[in-house]
Design a protein around this motif. Structure first.
Motif, PDB file in Angstrom:
ATOM      1  N   ALA A   1       9.659  -6.187   8.519  1.00 42.61           N
ATOM      2  CA  ALA A   1       9.072  -5.042   8.636  1.00 42.61           C
ATOM      3  C   ALA A   1       8.416  -4.253   7.404  1.00 42.61           C
ATOM      4  O   ALA A   1       7.519  -3.580   7.726  1.00 42.61           O
ATOM      5  N   ASN A   2       8.907  -4.654   6.457  1.00 43.19           N
ATOM      6  CA  ASN A   2       8.352  -4.358   5.112  1.00 43.19           C
ATOM      7  C   ASN A   2       6.951  -5.165   4.551  1.00 43.19           C
ATOM      8  O   ASN A   2       6.752  -4.999   3.327  1.00 43.19           O
TER       9      ASN A   2
ATOM     10  N   ARG B   1      19.800  -9.133   9.358  1.00 46.17           N
ATOM     11  CA  ARG B   1      19.416  -7.759   8.998  1.00 46.17           C
ATOM     12  C   ARG B   1      18.355  -7.677   7.791  1.00 46.17           C
ATOM     13  O   ARG B   1      17.385  -7.193   8.091  1.00 46.17           O
ATOM     14  N   VAL B   2      18.752  -8.659   6.704  1.00 43.44           N
ATOM     15  CA  VAL B   2      17.839  -8.527   5.697  1.00 43.44           C
ATOM     16  C   VAL B   2      16.308  -9.298   5.847  1.00 43.44           C
ATOM     17  O   VAL B   2      15.288  -8.667   5.403  1.00 43.44           O
TER      18      VAL B   2
ATOM     19  N   ASP C   1      14.416  -6.652   7.666  1.00 44.84           N
ATOM     20  CA  ASP C   1      13.819  -5.674   6.898  1.00 44.84           C
ATOM     21  C   ASP C   1      12.734  -6.145   6.067  1.00 44.84           C
ATOM     22  O   ASP C   1      11.611  -5.465   5.822  1.00 44.84           O
ATOM     23  N   ASN C   2      12.699  -7.385   5.743  1.00 43.65           N
ATOM     24  CA  ASN C   2      11.625  -7.964   4.768  1.00 43.65           C
ATOM     25  C   ASN C   2      10.428  -8.088   5.588  1.00 43.65           C
ATOM     26  O   ASN C   2       9.411  -7.796   5.357  1.00 43.65           O
TER      27      ASN C   2
END
Length: 114
Positions: free
Chosen positions: A29-30, A22-23, A26-27
């Motif tokens: 995606a950002n 998940r992290v 998220d990384n």
């Protein structure tokens, strides 16, 4: 039946690996978000220590922001690093799932012979 130390350790590892997946997502995606610092999940050392002490259920994954250098926009997500982390994490997750399948197979075999 699946509450022995091996099963609990595998469950804890799967929890940590899922959090890492998940992290990493998220990384990625950002990657273009200014001032975004990549997240890093760690759990292996904590899990190893908890396992050695006989309490793998006490191991909890932790997430921290990366202190790696940033680009001009303050973002430090490195796509190469995230891609490798994604592949490594997925392979480890698959390995843990195979361990669960193997353990379930052993239990099934034992029940058939009983």
């Amino acid at each position: 039946m699946l509450d022995d130390i091996t099963s609990v350790t595998i469950k804890s590892a799967l929890h940590g690996l899922a959090m890492r997946q998940r992290v990493v997502a998220d990384n990625i995606a950002n990657i273009e978000t200014p001032q975004f610092l990549a997240g890093r999940v760690s759990f292996e050392d904590t899990l190893r220590e908890a396992y050695e002490n006989g309490h793998p259920e006490a191991a909890a994954p932790s997430m921290a922001r990366s202190l790696e250098p940033t680009r001009m926009d303050g973002n430090n997500v490195n796509l190469d690093h995230e891609t490798l982390s994604h592949i490594d994490t997925n392979l480890r997750y698959q390995l843990m799932l195979r361990a669960v399948d193997h353990k379930a197979g052993l239990i099934t075999s034992a029940l058939r012979t009983a």
